[in-house]
Design a protein around this motif. Structure first.
Motif, short mmCIF file in Angstrom:
data_model
loop_
_atom_site.label_atom_id
_atom_site.label_comp_id
_atom_site.label_asym_id
_atom_site.label_seq_id
_atom_site.Cartn_x
_atom_site.Cartn_y
_atom_site.Cartn_z
N ALA A 139 0.98 5.29 2.82
CA ALA A 139 0.05 5.62 2.25
C ALA A 139 0.49 6.85 2.20
O ALA A 139 0.19 7.59 3.22
CB ALA A 139 -0.94 4.82 2.20
N MET A 140 -0.84 8.07 1.02
CA MET A 140 -0.75 8.69 1.36
C MET A 140 -2.51 9.08 1.81
O MET A 140 -3.42 8.77 0.12
CB MET A 140 -0.89 9.84 0.22
CG MET A 140 0.67 9.49 0.25
SD MET A 140 1.18 10.47 -1.67
CE MET A 140 0.92 9.42 -3.10
N ARG A 172 -8.55 6.93 0.14
CA ARG A 172 -9.45 7.04 0.45
C ARG A 172 -9.60 7.29 1.66
O ARG A 172 -10.03 6.09 1.57
CB ARG A 172 -11.01 7.06 0.00
CG ARG A 172 -11.73 8.20 -0.29
CD ARG A 172 -12.82 7.05 1.00
NE ARG A 172 -14.00 7.63 1.58
CZ ARG A 172 -14.83 7.83 2.69
NH1 ARG A 172 -15.32 5.90 2.80
NH2 ARG A 172 -15.04 8.83 2.63
N ILE A 173 -9.74 8.28 2.37
CA ILE A 173 -10.95 7.79 4.33
C ILE A 173 -11.65 8.71 4.36
O ILE A 173 -11.95 9.69 4.17
CB ILE A 173 -8.91 7.86 4.85
CG1 ILE A 173 -8.91 9.10 4.95
CG2 ILE A 173 -8.07 7.22 4.88
CD1 ILE A 173 -8.06 9.59 6.52
N GLN A 197 -3.69 6.00 10.80
CA GLN A 197 -3.32 4.38 9.93
C GLN A 197 -2.82 4.50 8.53
O GLN A 197 -1.73 3.79 7.97
CB GLN A 197 -4.48 4.23 10.18
CG GLN A 197 -5.22 2.73 9.48
CD GLN A 197 -6.32 2.00 8.85
OE1 GLN A 197 -6.84 1.58 9.53
NE2 GLN A 197 -6.47 2.42 8.52
N MET A 198 -2.90 4.92 7.62
CA MET A 198 -2.75 5.30 6.19
C MET A 198 -1.14 6.22 6.64
O MET A 198 0.20 4.80 5.69
CB MET A 198 -3.80 6.14 5.07
CG MET A 198 -4.85 5.33 5.58
SD MET A 198 -4.92 3.98 5.09
CE MET A 198 -6.72 3.53 4.74
N ARG A 199 -0.60 6.41 7.23
CA ARG A 199 0.65 7.61 7.25
C ARG A 199 1.53 5.51 8.06
O ARG A 199 2.91 5.45 6.90
CB ARG A 199 0.52 8.77 7.92
CG ARG A 199 -0.01 9.25 7.41
CD ARG A 199 1.22 10.79 8.12
NE ARG A 199 -0.30 11.45 7.43
CZ ARG A 199 0.18 12.68 6.38
NH1 ARG A 199 0.56 11.66 4.97
NH2 ARG A 199 -1.23 13.23 5.98
N GLU A 200 1.25 5.24 8.75
CA GLU A 200 1.85 4.03 9.09
C GLU A 200 1.99 3.10 7.67
O GLU A 200 2.74 2.62 7.81
CB GLU A 200 1.14 3.09 10.70
CG GLU A 200 1.00 4.10 11.71
CD GLU A 200 2.51 4.57 12.76
OE1 GLU A 200 3.44 3.30 12.17
OE2 GLU A 200 2.67 5.42 12.76
N LEU A 256 0.95 -1.06 -0.03
CA LEU A 256 -0.37 -0.21 -0.11
C LEU A 256 0.54 1.31 -0.48
O LEU A 256 0.26 2.38 -0.42
CB LEU A 256 -1.54 -0.23 1.23
CG LEU A 256 -1.76 -0.37 1.61
CD1 LEU A 256 -3.07 -1.10 2.38
CD2 LEU A 256 -2.79 -0.40 -0.41
N LYS A 257 2.35 0.74 0.16
CA LYS A 257 2.79 2.41 0.22
C LYS A 257 2.96 3.05 -0.91
O LYS A 257 2.53 2.62 -2.34
CB LYS A 257 4.69 1.43 0.05
CG LYS A 257 5.58 2.59 0.05
CD LYS A 257 6.99 1.95 0.91
CE LYS A 257 8.32 2.35 0.23
NZ LYS A 257 8.91 1.49 0.93
#
Ligand code: LMR
Length: 334
Positions: free
Chosen positions: A187-188, A171-172, A181-184, A165-166
């Motif tokens: 991802a953007m 979309r969140i 969570q996405m930054r961990e 997912l890097k």
């Protein structure tokens, strides 16, 4: 003498009317807006509530349902509720941050719940009560928690490891916990209203997303996402909320009947949620457009390892006490 009696009578009548609260024109209309399709756990539970509420109040209440962001999108519907343009909503628990009630984001912490039972322990216990109390100064009253389910990741390239997912635009919902969570995952994250997700996936504005399968399928995301991985990495559920002033001013007997209707709708919602998500997974499979991957225990552990640090990073936002309370209630193990 006659005049005095008439005057006294008039004053008494007016006082009695005032004591009884505002007079509602009948039928009392409840506009209930939401953003998902009718054939989802929330959509079906809303239909159930409408039927029960109208039955129990013998038509004194009319519930008007506006599904699929027909009336308002995510952020607008919160504002509309506070202004009294609609009376009832059931936003996802990940959408209360912008309202200033950040504690709701405890539900977004990855892997904090292992199953629906864990969630119910929290929603029906003191944490659920405390969260609802936080809504009241905002002019909102919480009536119930409704399940949807556990989220999975989707994209147009295969997802087997967190690294897959890097650098993806994902979309969140409007939750800082989901952002972290996405930054961990490196991802953007891109916050976007639910109603815009399909098009954003189709046009490549975002590469992927997360949602329970019922939302994925009913928004036809399978048409625009080649890969879906069952990660069950986080929970998505709802708080059914009403405009507090509207609710408090309802005639007491009607309010009681609506509370009964809501209790029954909640039992129904939480009964169908899991079934609906399982059914829709089969429907996604049947379309043959999206390849479904189920992670092995080892693969799942790799996602958990990357995502659990979100808990600590978000502790100051959500409140460490509330996180610890949930940990205790669900017997959370890292
Ligand atoms: C989302 O925006 O992804 C969900 O909150 C939609 C919903 O209400 O289930």
């Amino acid at each position: 003498m006659f005049q005095t009696v008439t005057k006294t009578f008039t004053v008494l009548t007016i006082s009695a009317a005032l004591l009884a609260g505002p007079v509602f024109a009948e039928p009392i209309s409840i506009k209930f807006s939401h953003v998902v399709a009718i054939d989802t756990p929330k959509g079906q539970a809303a239909e159930f509530f409408k039927k029960k509420a109208e039955e129990l109040t013998e038509g004194k209440v009319k519930v008007e349902l506006y599904p699929n962001s027909q009336l308002y999108k995510d952020k607008e519907e919160m504002e509309a509720l506070q202004l009294g343009a609609v009376q009832m909503l059931a936003p996802s628990l990940a959408k209360f941050g912008p309202l200033g009630v950040k504690e709701f984001e405890v539900f977004d912490l990855p892997y904090i719940f292992s199953n629906y039972e864990d969630v119910h322990t929290v929603t029906t216990g003191p944490v659920g009560q405390k969260l609802f109390a936080k809504l009241e100064p905002k002019g909102i009253k919480g009536l119930a928690f409704w399940d949807n389910g556990f989220k999975s990741f989707s994209a147009n390239t295969p997802i087997k490891t967190p690294d897959d997912l890097k650098a993806k635009k994902l979309r969140i919902q409007s939750s800082k916990v989901l952002e972290e969570q996405m930054r961990e995952l490196k991802a953007m994250p891109q916050v976007m209203p639910f109603s815009e997700v399909y098009q954003a996936l189709q046009t490549g504005v975002v590469d992927g997303t997360e949602n329970p399968i019922s939302n994925f399928f009913t928004q036809k995301m399978n048409e625009v996402q080649k890969y879906l991985t069952i990660t069950d990495h986080g929970y998505l559920g709802y708080a059914v909320i009403v405009n507090k002033k509207f609710w408090d001013e309802l005639p007491a007997d009607i309010r009681t009947q609506l509370e009964t209707a809501m209790k029954e709708a909640t039992i129904y919602a939480n009964k169908i949620a899991k079934e609906k998500n399982e059914e829709d997974l089969e429907s996604v499979r049947a379309t043959g457009k999206t390849q479904i991957t189920v992670l092995t225990e080892t693969e799942r552990a790799a996602f958990k390892k990357v995502l659990v640090p979100v808990h600590e990073k978000m502790a100051s936002r959500i409140g460490k006490e509330i996180i610890d309370e949930v940990y205790k209630e669900v017997n959370f193990k890292k």
